[in-house]
Design a protein around this motif. Structure first.
Motif, mmCIF file in Angstrom:
data_model
loop_
_atom_site.group_PDB
_atom_site.id
_atom_site.type_symbol
_atom_site.label_atom_id
_atom_site.label_comp_id
_atom_site.label_asym_id
_atom_site.label_seq_id
_atom_site.Cartn_x
_atom_site.Cartn_y
_atom_site.Cartn_z
ATOM 1 N N GLY A 141 0.802 -1.215 0.000
ATOM 2 C CA GLY A 141 0.000 0.000 0.000
ATOM 3 C C GLY A 141 0.834 1.262 0.000
ATOM 4 N N ARG A 142 0.161 2.397 0.128
ATOM 5 C CA ARG A 142 0.850 3.683 0.097
ATOM 6 C C ARG A 142 1.819 3.863 1.255
ATOM 7 N N GLN A 147 -0.847 -4.094 2.708
ATOM 8 C CA GLN A 147 -2.048 -3.663 3.414
ATOM 9 C C GLN A 147 -3.291 -4.195 2.725
ATOM 10 N N GLY A 148 -4.385 -4.185 3.466
ATOM 11 C CA GLY A 148 -5.660 -4.583 2.895
ATOM 12 C C GLY A 148 -6.710 -4.643 3.976
ATOM 13 N N GLN A 158 -8.908 -3.806 9.152
ATOM 14 C CA GLN A 158 -7.776 -3.300 8.383
ATOM 15 C C GLN A 158 -6.530 -4.108 8.758
#
Length: 376
Positions: A141-142, A147-148, A158
Motif C-alpha cells: 500500500g501507500r 495492506q488490505g 484493516q
C-alpha cells in the motif's frame, strides 16, 4: 539423561536444551513434532510455548538456534525466545554485560546483547516489507507495507503485514477488551492471505510512544508476549502514522522497548528474560532410549592412505581437527580411550547416582545465578 532449563520472557516460556558442543543426538536435534508437543504439554510434559535448541553453527557464527512451537512446527525466529537463549548462555557461561552472541537462525543472523541491568537487547535485523518476503498475498500500500482489509465474522478489519523473519499481521482496533480475540486470532492465523500462516497482533494505540497489543501466535495460540510481534507492530504503526520510531509496546506479560531508528536499518528490542528452573528429563519422556542419549555408537574409521600426512605427537594432536578424515593414531586413539572411560562410567554408575550428579550440577548453576543477582 537429558538436562534442560526453563526460561521465560514476559511470560512467554521455553524449554532450552544445551547442544553447542554437538552433544545432542539426531533424534533431539531433528525432533519428532509429537515429541515436541509432549514436552511442551503443561500437564503431561515440562510445559512451555516452545522448545529451543542451542546448537553448533553451520555458517561460521557463534551458535545456531532452532525453535519449535508448542504444536511441533518449527519457527523461523522468536524474539522472546532469543532473549531467553541469551540469558541462558550468560547464566551457563558466566558472561558479563556487553557480551553479544552472533546467532544463526532461519531468519538470518540475530545478535542479542546482555545489558548492564540484566535485560537483553536484540538487533532483530531489518523488517521485510515486500509481500513475497512476509509472505502474504496482500498488495503493498501507500504506507510502504502490505495492506488490505478483510470481512471477518461481520466486521471489516484493516490489515498491515510485516515480516521479521517470520510472518506477522497487525490489526488496529479501538478497544482490545471488546474484540472477539480467540475467534479473530484463530481465523486470521490460517487465512489464505498468509500462505505460511501468520502471527496475529491486535493493536490499540495509547499514544504515539505507547502501543498495546494482544498476541495470537502461529502454532501456539494466545501467548503473553511475542518479541518479533512487538517489533512488527512498531514498524507497522510507524509506517501507518500511528507512532514514533521508538515506543513502549505493552503486552499481557509486560512491556518491551522497541525502536526503529533508521527506516533502512534494524529494529531493536529490549526486554527481560528470566530463569525459571532446571531439571533432568525422565527417561520415559525421551523420544528414544536413554542409552542412545548417553552414548552414540562410534563409527568405524577409514584406514589411512599411504599419502597421509605425518602423525602429530600426543602433545600436539587435536582429534577434532587432525582426525577429521581418518584416525591419525590408531594404535593409541585418544577418542577411543575417552569413549572407553565413558562406557566404564555408564556401566559402573547407577541411574540414581547419575541423577544425583546431575542434581549437583544444576544446584551449582542455580547458586551461581543467585550469586550473580546479588552482586551490586
Amino acid at each position: 539423561m537429558l538436562q534442560f532449563s526453563k526460561y521465560q520472557g514476559l511470560g512467554n516460556d521455553f524449554v532450552l536444551l544445551e547442544g553447542r558442543a554437538g552433544q545432542l543426538p539426531p533424534h533431539i536435534t531433528e525432533p519428532d513434532p509429537n515429541w515436541v508437543r509432549q514436552i511442551c504439554d503443561r500437564r503431561f510434559g515440562i510445559g512451555g510455548d516452545g522448545l529451543i535448541l542451542a546448537l553448533p553453527p553451520q555458517h561460521g557464527e557463534e551458535l545456531r538456534m532452532r525453535i519449535f512451537n508448542a504444536d511441533g512446527s518449527e519457527a523461523e525466529m522468536c524474539g522472546n525466545g532469543i532473549r531467553c537463549l541469551a540469558r541462558f548462555l550468560a547464566d551457563s557461561d558466566g558472561d558479563q554485560p556487553g557480551r553479544t552472541w552472533r546467532t544463526e537462525t532461519m531468519a538470518g543472523v540475530i545478535v542479542p546483547e546482555l545489558c548492564e541491568d540484566g535485560q537483553i537487547r536484540v538487533d532483530m535485523g531489518q523488517p521485510f516489507l515486500e509481500p513475497d518476503q512476509v509472505p502474504t498475498t496482500l498488495s503493498k500500500g501507500r504506507s510502504g507495507l502490505p495492506q488490505g482489509e478483510i470481512d471477518l465474522q461481520g466486521s471489516t478489519l484493516q490489515l498491515a503485514a510485516v515480516g521479521m523473519g517470520n510472518p506477522h499481521v497487525v490489526v488496529p482496533v479501538q478497544d482490545l477488551k471488546s474484540i472477539p480475540f480467540d475467534a479473530w486470532g484463530s481465523a486470521l492465523e490460517i487465512d489464505p492471505l498468509f500462505p505460511a500462516k501468520t502471527n496475529v497482533h491486535f493493536l490499540e494505540v495509547i499514544d504515539q510512544r505507547t502501543l498495546e497489543i494482544r498476541v495470537w501466535e502461529r502454532g501456539a495460540g494466545p501467548t503473553l508476549a511475542c518479541g518479533t510481534g512487538a517489533c512488527a507492530t512498531l514498524v507497522a504503526a510507524k509506517l501507518l502514522g500511528l507512532s514514533e520510531s521508538e515506543a513502549t509496546v505493552k503486552l499481557p506479560g509486560g512491556p518491551l522497548e522497541i525502536s526503529w531508528p533508521d527506516p533502512e536499518g534494524s529494529v531493536f528490542m529490549t526486554g527481560p528474560a528470566v530463569a525459571v528452573f532446571d531439571g533432568v528429563l525422565n527417561p520415559e519422556l525421551l523420544p528414544e532410549s536413554g542409552q542412545e542419549l548417553r552414548s552414540q555408537t562410534p563409527q568405524p574409521q577409514e584406514q589411512p592412505s599411504s599419502a597421509a600426512a605425518a602423525v602429530p605427537d600426543n602433545n600436539s594432536l587435536d582429534c577434532a581437527n587432525d582426525c577429521k578424515e581418518t584416525c591419525q593414531q590408531q594404535d593409541h586413539c585418544l577418542r577411543d580411550e575417552a569413549q572407553a572411560r565413558v562406557q566404564e562410567f555408564l556401566s559402573s554408575t547407577s541411574l540414581d547416582a547419575m541423577i544425583n550428579l546431575a542434581g549437583d550440577s544444576l544446584e551449582e548453576r542455580t547458586l551461581s545465578r543467585f550469586n550473580r543477582d546479588d552482586r551490586p
